[in-house]
Design an enzyme around this catalytic site. Sequence first.
Site, PDB file in Angstrom:
ATOM      1  N   PHE A  74       0.896  -1.266   0.174  1.00 54.48           N
ATOM      2  CA  PHE A  74      -0.279   0.401   0.319  1.00 54.48           C
ATOM      3  C   PHE A  74       0.966   1.534  -0.072  1.00 54.48           C
ATOM      4  O   PHE A  74       1.991   1.524   0.839  1.00 54.48           O
ATOM      5  CB  PHE A  74      -0.845  -0.442   1.302  1.00 54.48           C
ATOM      6  CG  PHE A  74      -1.653   1.291   1.484  1.00 54.48           C
ATOM      7  CD1 PHE A  74      -3.511   1.387   0.478  1.00 54.48           C
ATOM      8  CD2 PHE A  74      -1.540   2.775   1.797  1.00 54.48           C
ATOM      9  CE1 PHE A  74      -3.688   2.166   0.428  1.00 54.48           C
ATOM     10  CE2 PHE A  74      -2.401   3.475   1.945  1.00 54.48           C
ATOM     11  CZ  PHE A  74      -2.863   3.443   1.404  1.00 54.48           C
TER      12      PHE A  74
ATOM     13  N   LYS B 243       3.893   9.817   8.171  1.00 49.28           N
ATOM     14  CA  LYS B 243       3.360  10.154   9.201  1.00 49.28           C
ATOM     15  C   LYS B 243       3.946   9.725  10.593  1.00 49.28           C
ATOM     16  O   LYS B 243       3.928  10.886  11.073  1.00 49.28           O
ATOM     17  CB  LYS B 243       3.205   8.031   8.894  1.00 49.28           C
ATOM     18  CG  LYS B 243       1.883   7.659   8.176  1.00 49.28           C
ATOM     19  CD  LYS B 243       1.638   5.926   8.423  1.00 49.28           C
ATOM     20  CE  LYS B 243       0.924   5.620   8.217  1.00 49.28           C
ATOM     21  NZ  LYS B 243      -0.630   5.687   7.878  1.00 49.28           N
TER      22      LYS B 243
ATOM     23  N   ASP C 248       9.313   2.112   0.888  1.00 48.09           N
ATOM     24  CA  ASP C 248       8.232   3.057   1.543  1.00 48.09           C
ATOM     25  C   ASP C 248       8.467   2.409   3.151  1.00 48.09           C
ATOM     26  O   ASP C 248       7.939   1.425   3.342  1.00 48.09           O
ATOM     27  CB  ASP C 248       7.282   2.472   1.502  1.00 48.09           C
ATOM     28  CG  ASP C 248       5.409   3.703   1.549  1.00 48.09           C
ATOM     29  OD1 ASP C 248       5.964   3.682   2.483  1.00 48.09           O
ATOM     30  OD2 ASP C 248       5.296   3.756   0.788  1.00 48.09           O
TER      31      ASP C 248
HETATM   32  C1  LIG Z   1       3.797   2.232   3.655  1.00 49.88           C
HETATM   33  C2  LIG Z   1       2.436   3.750   3.645  1.00 49.88           C
HETATM   34  N1  LIG Z   1       2.614   4.289   2.544  1.00 49.88           N
HETATM   35  C3  LIG Z   1       1.402   5.131   1.452  1.00 49.88           C
HETATM   36  C4  LIG Z   1       1.179   5.627   2.719  1.00 49.88           C
HETATM   37  C5  LIG Z   1      -0.260   6.727   2.173  1.00 49.88           C
HETATM   38  O1  LIG Z   1       0.191   7.702   3.241  1.00 49.88           O
HETATM   39  P1  LIG Z   1      -0.513   8.748   3.129  1.00 49.88           P
HETATM   40  O2  LIG Z   1      -2.403   8.666   3.469  1.00 49.88           O
HETATM   41  O3  LIG Z   1      -0.813  10.218   4.110  1.00 49.88           O
HETATM   42  O4  LIG Z   1      -0.757   9.876   1.679  1.00 49.88           O
HETATM   43  C6  LIG Z   1       0.445   4.651   3.795  1.00 49.88           C
HETATM   44  C7  LIG Z   1      -0.535   5.188   4.283  1.00 49.88           C
HETATM   45  O5  LIG Z   1      -1.142   4.251   5.223  1.00 49.88           O
HETATM   46  C8  LIG Z   1       1.705   3.326   4.183  1.00 49.88           C
HETATM   47  O6  LIG Z   1       0.794   3.194   5.475  1.00 49.88           O
END
Ligand SMILES: Cc1ncc(COP(=O)(O)O)c(C=O)c1O
Length: 382
Positions: A132, A246, A217
């Site tokens: 994700f 986050k 990520d």
């Molecule tokens: C691993 C990962 N990447 C990207 C995102 C996307 O982040 P945002 O909701 O701040 O756009 C999340 C959000 O849960 C995430 O857990």
Amino acid sequence: MALERLQALEREYVMGTYARNPVEFVRGEGCRLWDSEHNEYLDFLAGISVVQIGHGHPHWVEAVSEQAAQLAHVGNLFYTEPAMRLAERLSKLSLGGKVFFTNSGAEAVECAIKLARKRKRGGGVVVLEGGFHGRTYGALSATPQEAKQAPFAPLVPGFVAVPRDDPAAVAGAVSDDTAAVIIEPIQGESGIHPIAEDVLRAAREACDRHGALLVFDEIQCGMGRTGQMWAWQHVQVTPDVMTVAKGLGGGLPIGACITAPEHADVLGAGDHGSTFAGGPVIAAGANAVLDVVDEAEQLVEVTDNGETLAEGLSDIGLEGVRGRGLMLAFEIADAPDVARRLLLEQRLVVNATGPTTIRLLPPLTVSRDEVDEALERLRSVR
Ligand SMILES: Cc1ncc(COP(=O)(O)O)c(C=O)c1O
């Protein structure tokens, strides 16, 4: 305002993209939250791994308030100290190259994709099933989940997904036409699935062989969540680019795309931008978060409390306990219903990431007593 009134306002004026719980939170302190009826809760979700050093940490509150009073925004046409200091710290703590600030995780991923595509024009992007990476078009295209992608087709072309547990599949998907491989070292949204070291290593080797960028990520698993500053430090597979968000802001919206030195100048003047990103208030908050998290003792506590929590979950008889540090999950039937009961009856905030998975992401500053207290409340689900 009464909860019923808030729900009525939501029904009338807010797009129905979230399934909210029937609770209005009005105050937080450390790992505790209070609702509008004065009920106290133990927060083992931290706003999905955001409130990294707990609610209202005095150091963070002071840094943010002082900066807000002094200067809140001028934009990226000028210098402000908090952002430059934060960039230096993030670079030195990770890959040693340069940083682009964003307002969210998805935007940090967008930056990584744009950087990889500019470096290798038209190149493909390999991602792992279950990953994700966010909801904007590039990040969504990197998120191979039918339910999330299908209504929004056509997506950004050139993305291919491979199984998350098969080193040969990752290696086989990378070619000279691949711009990047994007991996969450521990998949969060799909239910806390650590990616095996041989898969990460296969991705690293394939990227080296074919001149592609390895992007990790770390938006959910980074910032000390696993007991190391970055999850990849547990396995010593180093990416070329990484994304953070986050927990970086401790509750304020900030993300970052960070490069290794070799890729620091791929994006240049005019290639990318953002009005708000790296603003002084948020950067001051992020610097305060780093002051707390980037301490050896703090990371050791994450490891210790994470082990206590994981062992406690197994001792209670919960199944499928997994994860690292304070990024944990377990399996249980009717997880969304269990999460709701834990919230409303036990006053414990957790989250169901699927029909059978409960995820725990407490603030990193959680105490041993609070871990024991959470385990006591979790006992009720057995
Ligand atoms: C691993 C990962 N990447 C990207 C995102 C996307 O982040 P945002 O909701 O701040 O756009 C999340 C959000 O849960 C995430 O857990």
